[in-house]
Write a protein that holds these residues in place. Sequence first.
Motif, PDB file in Angstrom:
ATOM      1  N   GLU A 260       0.833  -1.206   0.000  1.00 33.25           N
ATOM      2  CA  GLU A 260       0.000   0.000   0.000  1.00 33.25           C
ATOM      3  C   GLU A 260       0.869   1.259   0.000  1.00 33.25           C
ATOM      4  O   GLU A 260       0.596   2.214  -0.739  1.00 33.25           O
ATOM      5  CB  GLU A 260      -0.916  -0.010   1.217  1.00 33.25           C
ATOM      6  CG  GLU A 260      -1.928   1.125   1.245  1.00 33.25           C
ATOM      7  CD  GLU A 260      -2.775   1.077   2.503  1.00 33.25           C
ATOM      8  OE1 GLU A 260      -3.977   0.816   2.389  1.00 33.25           O
ATOM      9  OE2 GLU A 260      -2.221   1.287   3.608  1.00 33.25           O
ATOM     10  N   GLU A 261       1.915   1.235   0.818  1.00 32.42           N
ATOM     11  CA  GLU A 261       2.824   2.386   0.857  1.00 32.42           C
ATOM     12  C   GLU A 261       3.535   2.575  -0.478  1.00 32.42           C
ATOM     13  O   GLU A 261       3.702   3.689  -0.969  1.00 32.42           O
ATOM     14  CB  GLU A 261       3.848   2.199   1.981  1.00 32.42           C
ATOM     15  CG  GLU A 261       3.250   2.254   3.373  1.00 32.42           C
ATOM     16  CD  GLU A 261       4.327   2.152   4.445  1.00 32.42           C
ATOM     17  OE1 GLU A 261       5.513   2.290   4.113  1.00 32.42           O
ATOM     18  OE2 GLU A 261       3.968   1.940   5.611  1.00 32.42           O
ATOM     19  N   LYS A 262       3.959   1.469  -1.087  1.00 27.98           N
ATOM     20  CA  LYS A 262       4.640   1.553  -2.381  1.00 27.98           C
ATOM     21  C   LYS A 262       3.704   2.093  -3.468  1.00 27.98           C
ATOM     22  O   LYS A 262       4.106   2.932  -4.294  1.00 27.98           O
ATOM     23  CB  LYS A 262       5.152   0.162  -2.784  1.00 27.98           C
ATOM     24  CG  LYS A 262       5.930   0.143  -4.100  1.00 27.98           C
ATOM     25  CD  LYS A 262       6.450  -1.251  -4.401  1.00 27.98           C
ATOM     26  CE  LYS A 262       7.160  -1.276  -5.758  1.00 27.98           C
ATOM     27  NZ  LYS A 262       8.339  -0.405  -5.807  1.00 27.98           N
ATOM     28  N   ALA A 263       2.454   1.631  -3.451  1.00 26.15           N
ATOM     29  CA  ALA A 263       1.493   2.099  -4.453  1.00 26.15           C
ATOM     30  C   ALA A 263       1.193   3.589  -4.305  1.00 26.15           C
ATOM     31  O   ALA A 263       0.779   4.253  -5.269  1.00 26.15           O
ATOM     32  CB  ALA A 263       0.198   1.295  -4.336  1.00 26.15           C
ATOM     33  N   ASN A 264       1.432   4.131  -3.101  1.00 28.75           N
ATOM     34  CA  ASN A 264       1.195   5.562  -2.863  1.00 28.75           C
ATOM     35  C   ASN A 264       2.457   6.403  -3.034  1.00 28.75           C
ATOM     36  O   ASN A 264       2.505   7.558  -2.596  1.00 28.75           O
ATOM     37  CB  ASN A 264       0.614   5.767  -1.467  1.00 28.75           C
ATOM     38  CG  ASN A 264      -0.847   5.356  -1.398  1.00 28.75           C
ATOM     39  OD1 ASN A 264      -1.673   5.844  -2.170  1.00 28.75           O
ATOM     40  ND2 ASN A 264      -1.160   4.432  -0.508  1.00 28.75           N
ATOM     41  N   GLY A 265       3.493   5.784  -3.614  1.00 22.52           N
ATOM     42  CA  GLY A 265       4.666   6.566  -3.995  1.00 22.52           C
ATOM     43  C   GLY A 265       5.882   6.428  -3.126  1.00 22.52           C
ATOM     44  O   GLY A 265       6.930   7.016  -3.433  1.00 22.52           O
TER      45      GLY A 265
END
Length: 268
Positions: free
Chosen positions: A83-88
Amino acid sequence: MKKLDKKDLRKGWIYWAMYHLSSMSFEKLEAHGFAHSMIPILNKLYKDNPEEYKKALKRHSVFYNTEPQSGSLVNGIVASLEEEKANGKEIDDEMFHSVKTGIMGPIAGIGDSTIQGIIIPILLTIGMGISSNGNPLGVFVYIIGYLAIILSLSYFLYFRGYHLGVNAVDGLIGANSERLRNAFSVLGTLVIGGLAASFVHLTTPLKIPNGDETIELQKTLDGFFPGILSLLAVLFCWYLISKKKYSGTKVLLILVAFSIIGVLLNIF
């Protein structure tokens, strides 16, 4: 901002709980089960980015192995990282691999000690106690009790891992984790010892001639070490499993053979 909701996480947990061992291989063990459990998560986070979706599936298809029930904590942590990776946030594949390989060992140690060393022996003790007189209810008590505890534990740990995220890693591989695993191992050993003392009974009807009388060997043994034959039987099984690396099935067959020979020779 992309955000996983309870429905996505619940699907991820169900996929892991139901199919974690559905695609086992000696090369990757639970890797495909782990990748499969990430599908609902990745569908939500990368539905507009098929290339990232493919990359995510590939990075979760590498070797992975842990105790499946307690291991759901890892799935929750990785879902949080995705989730953190998908948010940049800058998280490379090595970070995912480090988290998974770093905690799958400690998680397996804790899970094996608590589930196989404590929960299952206690449930078996209760079930066998109920069924000792032929009552089939003991079987259902074990099955229902096992599923209720295991599924509740797995579900709780999955969501706990998601909420803690990577912060959970410090607690699992930190200084206190070794003492925690040792404590669970000792407790599991005590439970198994209590179970063996309660349900393993081995006696001998052998009588030794002594002049005009005979000496009952069992009474003599009970005079200085009550239950010594039962203890030797347990230690014999431990030796075969721990030292000789025999499977449980092979040990069972050996015990059956010993029992038949012992009864025919009137030793047991």
